[in-house]
Design a protein around this motif. Structure first.
Motif, PDB file in Angstrom:
ATOM      1  N   THR A  13     -55.938 117.245  52.547  1.00 42.42           N
ATOM      2  CA  THR A  13     -54.922 116.456  51.830  1.00 42.42           C
ATOM      3  C   THR A  13     -54.143 115.639  52.850  1.00 42.42           C
ATOM      4  O   THR A  13     -54.169 115.929  54.047  1.00 42.42           O
ATOM      5  CB  THR A  13     -53.922 117.380  51.103  1.00 42.42           C
ATOM      6  OG1 THR A  13     -53.455 118.336  52.056  1.00 42.42           O
ATOM      7  CG2 THR A  13     -54.529 118.072  49.907  1.00 42.42           C
ATOM      8  N   SER A  96     -54.466 119.608  36.991  1.00 41.17           N
ATOM      9  CA  SER A  96     -55.143 119.655  38.298  1.00 41.17           C
ATOM     10  C   SER A  96     -55.795 121.012  38.515  1.00 41.17           C
ATOM     11  O   SER A  96     -56.917 121.101  39.042  1.00 41.17           O
ATOM     12  CB  SER A  96     -54.150 119.404  39.437  1.00 41.17           C
ATOM     13  OG  SER A  96     -53.426 118.230  39.185  1.00 41.17           O
ATOM     14  N   ARG A  99     -58.864 121.180  36.284  1.00 36.37           N
ATOM     15  CA  ARG A  99     -59.936 120.374  36.899  1.00 36.37           C
ATOM     16  C   ARG A  99     -60.591 121.135  38.032  1.00 36.37           C
ATOM     17  O   ARG A  99     -61.815 121.194  38.137  1.00 36.37           O
ATOM     18  CB  ARG A  99     -59.302 119.130  37.539  1.00 36.37           C
ATOM     19  CG  ARG A  99     -59.448 117.874  36.766  1.00 36.37           C
ATOM     20  CD  ARG A  99     -58.923 116.745  37.637  1.00 36.37           C
ATOM     21  NE  ARG A  99     -58.559 115.604  36.813  1.00 36.37           N
ATOM     22  CZ  ARG A  99     -57.931 114.530  37.261  1.00 36.37           C
ATOM     23  NH1 ARG A  99     -57.565 114.468  38.522  1.00 36.37           N
ATOM     24  NH2 ARG A  99     -57.656 113.531  36.464  1.00 36.37           N
ATOM     25  N   SER A 100     -59.761 121.704  38.896  1.00 40.31           N
ATOM     26  CA  SER A 100     -60.325 122.354  40.088  1.00 40.31           C
ATOM     27  C   SER A 100     -61.129 123.592  39.693  1.00 40.31           C
ATOM     28  O   SER A 100     -62.187 123.850  40.268  1.00 40.31           O
ATOM     29  CB  SER A 100     -59.228 122.710  41.098  1.00 40.31           C
ATOM     30  OG  SER A 100     -58.380 123.701  40.580  1.00 40.31           O
ATOM     31  N   GLN A 103     -64.480 122.499  38.378  1.00 39.79           N
ATOM     32  CA  GLN A 103     -65.345 122.047  39.486  1.00 39.79           C
ATOM     33  C   GLN A 103     -65.935 123.228  40.244  1.00 39.79           C
ATOM     34  O   GLN A 103     -67.109 123.266  40.563  1.00 39.79           O
ATOM     35  CB  GLN A 103     -64.536 121.208  40.482  1.00 39.79           C
ATOM     36  CG  GLN A 103     -64.235 119.806  39.997  1.00 39.79           C
ATOM     37  CD  GLN A 103     -63.290 119.086  40.961  1.00 39.79           C
ATOM     38  OE1 GLN A 103     -63.032 119.537  42.069  1.00 39.79           O
ATOM     39  NE2 GLN A 103     -62.757 117.960  40.519  1.00 39.79           N
ATOM     40  N   ARG A 186     -58.675 123.625  46.856  1.00 41.42           N
ATOM     41  CA  ARG A 186     -59.256 122.664  45.896  1.00 41.42           C
ATOM     42  C   ARG A 186     -58.209 122.266  44.848  1.00 41.42           C
ATOM     43  O   ARG A 186     -58.100 121.104  44.459  1.00 41.42           O
ATOM     44  CB  ARG A 186     -60.490 123.263  45.228  1.00 41.42           C
ATOM     45  CG  ARG A 186     -61.148 122.349  44.212  1.00 41.42           C
ATOM     46  CD  ARG A 186     -61.676 121.050  44.828  1.00 41.42           C
ATOM     47  NE  ARG A 186     -62.757 121.285  45.742  1.00 41.42           N
ATOM     48  CZ  ARG A 186     -64.045 121.374  45.394  1.00 41.42           C
ATOM     49  NH1 ARG A 186     -64.391 121.164  44.146  1.00 41.42           N
ATOM     50  NH2 ARG A 186     -64.977 121.610  46.280  1.00 41.42           N
ATOM     51  N   ALA A 187     -57.421 123.268  44.427  1.00 40.70           N
ATOM     52  CA  ALA A 187     -56.377 122.986  43.436  1.00 40.70           C
ATOM     53  C   ALA A 187     -55.351 121.988  44.001  1.00 40.70           C
ATOM     54  O   ALA A 187     -54.948 121.036  43.324  1.00 40.70           O
ATOM     55  CB  ALA A 187     -55.688 124.288  43.030  1.00 40.70           C
ATOM     56  N   GLU A 189     -55.847 119.814  46.412  1.00 35.92           N
ATOM     57  CA  GLU A 189     -56.476 118.487  46.579  1.00 35.92           C
ATOM     58  C   GLU A 189     -56.491 117.755  45.242  1.00 35.92           C
ATOM     59  O   GLU A 189     -56.199 116.559  45.172  1.00 35.92           O
ATOM     60  CB  GLU A 189     -57.891 118.644  47.129  1.00 35.92           C
ATOM     61  CG  GLU A 189     -57.897 119.002  48.614  1.00 35.92           C
ATOM     62  CD  GLU A 189     -59.201 119.632  49.104  1.00 35.92           C
ATOM     63  OE1 GLU A 189     -59.195 120.169  50.223  1.00 35.92           O
ATOM     64  OE2 GLU A 189     -60.205 119.613  48.365  1.00 35.92           O
ATOM     65  N   CYS A 190     -56.844 118.481  44.190  1.00 37.36           N
ATOM     66  CA  CYS A 190     -56.841 117.851  42.853  1.00 37.36           C
ATOM     67  C   CYS A 190     -55.430 117.408  42.484  1.00 37.36           C
ATOM     68  O   CYS A 190     -55.230 116.348  41.902  1.00 37.36           O
ATOM     69  CB  CYS A 190     -57.352 118.835  41.785  1.00 37.36           C
ATOM     70  SG  CYS A 190     -59.119 119.051  41.829  1.00 37.36           S
ATOM     71  N   GLU A 193     -54.406 114.197  44.383  1.00 35.35           N
ATOM     72  CA  GLU A 193     -55.092 113.020  43.826  1.00 35.35           C
ATOM     73  C   GLU A 193     -54.404 112.577  42.521  1.00 35.35           C
ATOM     74  O   GLU A 193     -54.107 111.398  42.322  1.00 35.35           O
ATOM     75  CB  GLU A 193     -56.534 113.433  43.545  1.00 35.35           C
ATOM     76  CG  GLU A 193     -57.494 112.316  43.295  1.00 35.35           C
ATOM     77  CD  GLU A 193     -58.846 112.889  42.827  1.00 35.35           C
ATOM     78  OE1 GLU A 193     -59.303 113.910  43.392  1.00 35.35           O
ATOM     79  OE2 GLU A 193     -59.394 112.321  41.871  1.00 35.35           O
ATOM     80  N   ALA A 194     -54.110 113.549  41.661  1.00 34.39           N
ATOM     81  CA  ALA A 194     -53.475 113.228  40.383  1.00 34.39           C
ATOM     82  C   ALA A 194     -52.042 112.722  40.599  1.00 34.39           C
ATOM     83  O   ALA A 194     -51.587 111.786  39.920  1.00 34.39           O
ATOM     84  CB  ALA A 194     -53.469 114.472  39.489  1.00 34.39           C
TER      85      ALA A 194
END
Ligand code: BTN
Length: 269
Positions: A13, A96, A99-100, A103, A186-187, A189-190, A193-194
């Motif tokens: 990040t 987020s 999403r993570s 994924q 990962r959470a 990073e999502c 981005e959001a």
């Protein structure tokens, strides 16, 4: 054990988690994040704990936080937004996380798979796997900080008798063990981005459709626990401000998350 080095190595990040405070045990990561803010911590600071002695949930509830396979973390943000917009960040974090998880674990989204119970509980097979508590300090028209606290049931398998009816973990439901550092990074990073996209318009118009795909309340009868009076209606989705749209007797009401909570007619979801 989680460790700071592993988290740093996994995390790609720009801002979120560039400054990390890691505790084997603390009272509450939200309380620690506030203290670090007062001491000058930067925007995006991450506070993580293996266990919390006074973990806090929404509506003054306790968040049981034993050591084990769960993660307790808080993200400190200093957003340049009007305080009235801050509650949307909670929905953004929920999206987020959802999403993570899809994924990483590849599960289906929706009422019988991975979903979001408005505004921000992540549920898997209709049981809660993640809770979010957002706290803010603000002036009339500016925000000092927003702290988004997240409790994630990742690899834990034991729950108190009270919780076992409505809580579960990613491991219990999928049978898959993942490194907690991988899941939490990962959470984050999502979320980063959001959050970048959110800052362009400061509303949820670009997220609404995807959020509604996860929304377990969509087109379902809900009980709205409004302090001014409880009522039932059918949840239809959310608006750009993240309010739940509830159809009741021919009109559509916008329900603001700060004041009320929502239940299914027959239970939690
Ligand atoms: C809920 O009631 O669903 C919200 C639970 C939030 C728990 C997390 S764990 C990390 C952070 N620190 C706290 O004390 N609470 C939040």
């Amino acid at each position: 054990m989680l460790n700071e080095k592993e988290i740093k190595a996994c995390l790609h990040t720009e801002k979120i988690g560039r400054e990390i405070y890691y505790y084997k045990e603390t009272d509450s990561t939200n309380i620690r994040a506030k203290q670090h803010f007062l001491e000058g911590a930067t925007d995006g600071t991450l506070v993580i704990a293996e266990q919390q002695t006074t973990g806090r949930g929404r509506r003054g509830r306790i968040w049981e936080s034993p050591q084990g396979g769960a993660v307790y973390m808080s993200v400190l943000l200093k957003p340049e937004i009007h305080p009235s917009k801050a509650s949307m960040l909670t929905l953004l974090m929920a999206l987020s996380l959802a999403r993570s998880f899809t994924q990483l674990y590849g599960m289906e989204c929706g009422r019988d798979g991975l979903g979001i119970k408005w505004p921000n509980d992540i549920v898997l097979h209709q049981k809660k796997i993640t809770g979010i508590l957002t706290e803010m300090s603000a002036k009339i028209d500016s925000v000092d900080y927003v702290i988004i606290g997240v409790g994630m049931n990742i690899n834990n398998t034991e729950f108190s008798e009270e919780l076992s009816q409505k809580a579960t973990s990613l491991l219990c439901e999928t049978g898959v063990i993942k490194s907690r550092a991988e899941v939490l990074t990962r959470a984050l990073e999502c979320f980063e981005e959001a959050y970048k996209v959110f800052q362009q318009d400061c509303d949820l118009k670009r997220f609404r459709k995807e959020y509604e795909k996860f929304l377990v309340n969509k087109n379902v009868q809900v009980r709205v626990l409004d302090p001014k009076g409880e009522y039932t209606g059918i949840a239809r989705g959310i608006n750009e401000q993240g309010e739940l749209l509830v159809e009741k007797g021919g009109e559509v009401l916008s329900v603001y998350s700060g004041e009320v909570s929502v239940r299914g007619i027959y239970g939690y979801v």
